[in-house]
Write a protein that holds these residues in place. Structure first.
Motif, PDB file in Angstrom:
ATOM      1  N   TYR A  33      33.807  37.778  32.383  1.00 40.18           N
ATOM      2  CA  TYR A  33      35.205  37.329  32.358  1.00 40.18           C
ATOM      3  C   TYR A  33      35.975  37.865  33.555  1.00 40.18           C
ATOM      4  O   TYR A  33      36.786  37.155  34.164  1.00 40.18           O
ATOM      5  N   HIS A  34      35.711  39.142  33.905  1.00 38.98           N
ATOM      6  CA  HIS A  34      36.432  39.752  35.025  1.00 38.98           C
ATOM      7  C   HIS A  34      35.768  39.486  36.376  1.00 38.98           C
ATOM      8  O   HIS A  34      36.292  39.903  37.408  1.00 38.98           O
ATOM      9  N   GLY A  35      34.631  38.805  36.367  1.00 34.18           N
ATOM     10  CA  GLY A  35      33.957  38.472  37.618  1.00 34.18           C
ATOM     11  C   GLY A  35      33.286  39.642  38.303  1.00 34.18           C
ATOM     12  O   GLY A  35      33.117  39.647  39.520  1.00 34.18           O
ATOM     13  N   PHE A  36      32.860  40.645  37.511  1.00 30.44           N
ATOM     14  CA  PHE A  36      32.230  41.843  38.069  1.00 30.44           C
ATOM     15  C   PHE A  36      30.725  41.615  38.218  1.00 30.44           C
ATOM     16  O   PHE A  36      29.978  41.666  37.239  1.00 30.44           O
ATOM     17  N   LYS A  37      30.276  41.389  39.443  1.00 29.49           N
ATOM     18  CA  LYS A  37      28.866  41.116  39.685  1.00 29.49           C
ATOM     19  C   LYS A  37      28.061  42.385  39.937  1.00 29.49           C
ATOM     20  O   LYS A  37      26.824  42.343  39.953  1.00 29.49           O
TER      21      LYS A  37
END
Length: 260
Positions: free
Chosen positions: A130-134
């Motif tokens: 959801y937060h786009g933390f790759k």
């Protein structure tokens, strides 16, 4: 191996499996339905609990889906985490401490959460997506057998989890193994400041609630140093006893250690 030794080993394994199953069931339910780890905490909301443990309002509000109120301190406040480092969180839950650590390590760093509960790993992974933390990853695994290579981490953090293990020295040996030389440990955990009542010692609910599995402060520190880690600082928050645990002889230990 003698028959008596076999019987003792079987009993220990049965106890460990039973308690581990209870912990997994309890935190799996919390991941899906919400709630608290201890019955005496039920009347406190997770925000209020996290505030009492040393998290700022900003830290609590920035990742609302990851706030569970399950900890006993803020391990990230115990020492510096640098940009580009690799951080491993033991018992990562819904991911709050991992996401806060990610702000410190930046895009060049990496954060790995280890949790024994499938529902928690799934929830944390969903939050990361959801937060786009790759560069934040969550892995299903036991802290007694951490599924990572030797010398993986610059920093290991943990928040109110190691007390749940029946073999704390094994956990700390694993922590040392995955740390790089010079790597640091920042953790909050529950310890005993006196003996529990016999009824409390055998209470599975109190084990999953981070009380019955705790050990005396000196025994905890011995487990750390026996693993080969060096303790550089520790302090106790005894006030948590009245705030969350009905006045039982428990405290939250804040500990910094390192691998020489």
């Amino acid at each position: 191996m003698t028959d008596n030794k076999k019987i003792v080993d079987v009993r220990k394994k049965t106890e460990a499996d039973t308690l581990k199953g209870a912990v997994r069931a309890k935190y799996g339910k919390i991941a899906v339905e919400g709630g608290s780890c201890c019955s005496s905490c039920e009347d406190h909301d997770s925000k209020a609990i996290n505030q009492s443990l040393g998290y700022s309002d900003e830290e609590i509000s920035i990742f609302p889906g990851a706030v569970t109120g399950l900890g006993c301190g803020n391990p990230l406040a115990l020492g510096e985490i640098k940009e580009g480092e690799t951080v491993v969180d033991l018992g990562s839950g819904a991911g709050m401490d991992c996401f806060l650590a990610r702000r410190m390590v930046g895009e060049r760093g990496k954060v790995i959460g280890i949790d024994m509960t499938k529902a928690m790993v799934e929830k944390a992974t969903s939050n990361a997506t959801y937060h786009g933390f790759k560069n934040v990853e969550f892995i299903l695994g036991d802290i007694e057998e951490i599924p990572l290579e030797d010398c993986t981490a610059d920093v290991v953090i943990s928040n109110c989890v190691i007390n749940l293990s029946l073999d704390k020295e094994k956990v700390f040996r694993e922590v040392r193994r995955i740390l790089k030389p010079g790597g640091r440990v920042y953790l909050s955990d529950m310890v005993l400041t006196g003996e529990l009542a016999d009824a409390d010692k055998d209470d599975v609910e109190l084990h999953t609630g981070c009380v019955a599995g705790a050990v005396l402060v000196d025994d905890y520190l011995l487990a750390v140093t026996s693993s080969g880690l060096e303790v550089s600082h520790h302090s106790l928050d005894t006030g948590i006893s009245d705030r969350q645990y009905g006045g039982r002889p428990v405290a939250s230990i804040k500990l910094k250690a390192y691998r020489a």
